[in-house]
Design an enzyme around this catalytic site. Sequence first.
Site, PDB file in Angstrom:
ATOM      1  N   GLU A  25     -37.845 -28.715  22.947  1.00  0.00           N
ATOM      2  CA  GLU A  25     -38.607 -27.520  22.584  1.00  0.00           C
ATOM      3  C   GLU A  25     -37.755 -26.261  22.750  1.00  0.00           C
ATOM      4  O   GLU A  25     -37.214 -25.998  23.824  1.00  0.00           O
ATOM      5  CB  GLU A  25     -39.868 -27.386  23.433  1.00  0.00           C
ATOM      6  CG  GLU A  25     -40.703 -26.161  23.041  1.00  0.00           C
ATOM      7  CD  GLU A  25     -42.002 -26.033  23.791  1.00  0.00           C
ATOM      8  OE1 GLU A  25     -42.540 -24.903  23.830  1.00  0.00           O
ATOM      9  OE2 GLU A  25     -42.483 -27.036  24.342  1.00  0.00           O
ATOM     10  N   GLU A  31     -39.145 -35.663  26.234  1.00  0.00           N
ATOM     11  CA  GLU A  31     -39.504 -34.286  25.876  1.00  0.00           C
ATOM     12  C   GLU A  31     -38.841 -33.321  26.857  1.00  0.00           C
ATOM     13  O   GLU A  31     -38.982 -33.464  28.075  1.00  0.00           O
ATOM     14  CB  GLU A  31     -41.017 -34.116  25.893  1.00  0.00           C
ATOM     15  CG  GLU A  31     -41.505 -32.844  25.235  1.00  0.00           C
ATOM     16  CD  GLU A  31     -41.765 -31.719  26.228  1.00  0.00           C
ATOM     17  OE1 GLU A  31     -42.057 -30.606  25.773  1.00  0.00           O
ATOM     18  OE2 GLU A  31     -41.682 -31.952  27.454  1.00  0.00           O
ATOM     19  N   ASP A  51     -38.128 -29.198  27.648  1.00  0.00           N
ATOM     20  CA  ASP A  51     -38.335 -27.769  27.414  1.00  0.00           C
ATOM     21  C   ASP A  51     -37.068 -27.020  27.806  1.00  0.00           C
ATOM     22  O   ASP A  51     -36.500 -27.271  28.873  1.00  0.00           O
ATOM     23  CB  ASP A  51     -39.493 -27.245  28.269  1.00  0.00           C
ATOM     24  CG  ASP A  51     -40.799 -27.942  27.953  1.00  0.00           C
ATOM     25  OD1 ASP A  51     -41.389 -27.609  26.922  1.00  0.00           O
ATOM     26  OD2 ASP A  51     -41.222 -28.807  28.746  1.00  0.00           O
ATOM     27  N   HIS A  84     -39.717 -25.778  31.998  1.00  0.00           N
ATOM     28  CA  HIS A  84     -40.838 -25.375  31.151  1.00  0.00           C
ATOM     29  C   HIS A  84     -41.169 -23.900  31.316  1.00  0.00           C
ATOM     30  O   HIS A  84     -41.307 -23.165  30.338  1.00  0.00           O
ATOM     31  CB  HIS A  84     -42.085 -26.207  31.465  1.00  0.00           C
ATOM     32  CG  HIS A  84     -43.292 -25.772  30.694  1.00  0.00           C
ATOM     33  ND1 HIS A  84     -44.184 -24.827  31.180  1.00  0.00           N
ATOM     34  CD2 HIS A  84     -43.744 -26.116  29.463  1.00  0.00           C
ATOM     35  CE1 HIS A  84     -45.128 -24.621  30.281  1.00  0.00           C
ATOM     36  NE2 HIS A  84     -44.887 -25.385  29.231  1.00  0.00           N
ATOM     37  N   HIS A 135     -43.613 -36.548  28.365  1.00  0.00           N
ATOM     38  CA  HIS A 135     -43.772 -35.106  28.571  1.00  0.00           C
ATOM     39  C   HIS A 135     -43.083 -34.674  29.863  1.00  0.00           C
ATOM     40  O   HIS A 135     -43.530 -35.006  30.959  1.00  0.00           O
ATOM     41  CB  HIS A 135     -45.264 -34.780  28.622  1.00  0.00           C
ATOM     42  CG  HIS A 135     -45.568 -33.329  28.671  1.00  0.00           C
ATOM     43  ND1 HIS A 135     -46.484 -32.796  29.549  1.00  0.00           N
ATOM     44  CD2 HIS A 135     -45.079 -32.294  27.949  1.00  0.00           C
ATOM     45  CE1 HIS A 135     -46.567 -31.485  29.359  1.00  0.00           C
ATOM     46  NE2 HIS A 135     -45.711 -31.165  28.402  1.00  0.00           N
ATOM     47  N   ARG A 136     -41.955 -33.982  29.714  1.00  0.00           N
ATOM     48  CA  ARG A 136     -41.134 -33.554  30.862  1.00  0.00           C
ATOM     49  C   ARG A 136     -40.672 -34.741  31.700  1.00  0.00           C
ATOM     50  O   ARG A 136     -40.496 -34.644  32.909  1.00  0.00           O
ATOM     51  CB  ARG A 136     -41.890 -32.543  31.735  1.00  0.00           C
ATOM     52  CG  ARG A 136     -42.449 -31.362  30.949  1.00  0.00           C
ATOM     53  CD  ARG A 136     -43.259 -30.410  31.811  1.00  0.00           C
ATOM     54  NE  ARG A 136     -44.135 -29.590  30.987  1.00  0.00           N
ATOM     55  CZ  ARG A 136     -45.080 -28.775  31.453  1.00  0.00           C
ATOM     56  NH1 ARG A 136     -45.260 -28.658  32.753  1.00  0.00           N
ATOM     57  NH2 ARG A 136     -45.841 -28.070  30.637  1.00  0.00           N
ATOM     58  N   GLN A 178     -38.981 -29.055  18.454  1.00  0.00           N
ATOM     59  CA  GLN A 178     -40.328 -28.505  18.359  1.00  0.00           C
ATOM     60  C   GLN A 178     -40.332 -27.066  18.868  1.00  0.00           C
ATOM     61  O   GLN A 178     -39.503 -26.682  19.688  1.00  0.00           O
ATOM     62  CB  GLN A 178     -41.306 -29.337  19.193  1.00  0.00           C
ATOM     63  CG  GLN A 178     -40.948 -29.359  20.670  1.00  0.00           C
ATOM     64  CD  GLN A 178     -41.955 -30.085  21.523  1.00  0.00           C
ATOM     65  OE1 GLN A 178     -43.120 -30.190  21.170  1.00  0.00           O
ATOM     66  NE2 GLN A 178     -41.499 -30.594  22.666  1.00  0.00           N
TER      67      GLN A 178
END
Length: 276
Positions: free
Chosen positions: A141, A67, A69, A82, A40-41, A173
């Site tokens: 994302e 991941e 964003d 993000h 995550h990030r 996503q």
Amino acid sequence: MLKKTVWFASAIVGVLIVMYNYVGREPEPPIVNEPKIIAHRGANDRFNESTITAYEIAANDGADSLEIDLRMTEDQTLVAMHDENIDRTTNGLGEVSDYSLEELKEFQTVEVFGNERATERVPTLREIIETFTDSQHYYIETRLEDGELVMEEALIGLLNEYDLIAKELVTIQSFSQQSLEKVHELAPDIPLTLLYSKGNFDLSEAKSVDYPIIGIESSDVNMKNVNALHRQGKEVHVYFNDEATQKEEQERVKALHVDGFFTDDIEYTKELLDRK
């Protein structure tokens, strides 16, 4: 007396239904052979989130996916960020979309780990891809910008430039079905994940949509939801909003046979899943 008997019987039936849905059943097998570890990030517990260094640490840790964003600058460059603005993660202020890439690069991401102050510039998606090329899987994302579909064509063009879609190295996503539909129109072979925000999970919708992966915040994850999605052939990927409870929540959802963990602590998740 009859009314009380009927009410009591109805209450018993209701309790039995709840028990059947939530505690009286076994978790069904996962869709995947081994749950995915999604950084995550990047390794944001050890370096500034969404930076190349954080992604390098995650890659070295053996995460299954990085991941990322996406936001878009004023001059239409995709960057890893993000938040809508740069206030929380950098030494600057303002919205990403108000800056050109050159202007954005004047700022540094800033974080303190232990007693050390870490800084690094906001990376573009191209810079991340050029760092790892085809050695990593990218879990990206997308989102609408001011309600508009502005990043999807640029994203697909960039991924095709590096042949990442053909090599099956991308998952997209989004909380926006409109964005996912646009991505599917441009690149039908990319696996898509429909995300649900905390408290807004809709099981009926999640079962009926065509997307093969459903992303759920951990507090909305229970046996009923996971089993129902597995019966539809859908993977369940879980993200965690509460850092304080993330470890115990990961342990809880592991028992439900979820298929992916968006983790802020890669080493813990690897240990939990008995990954060498």
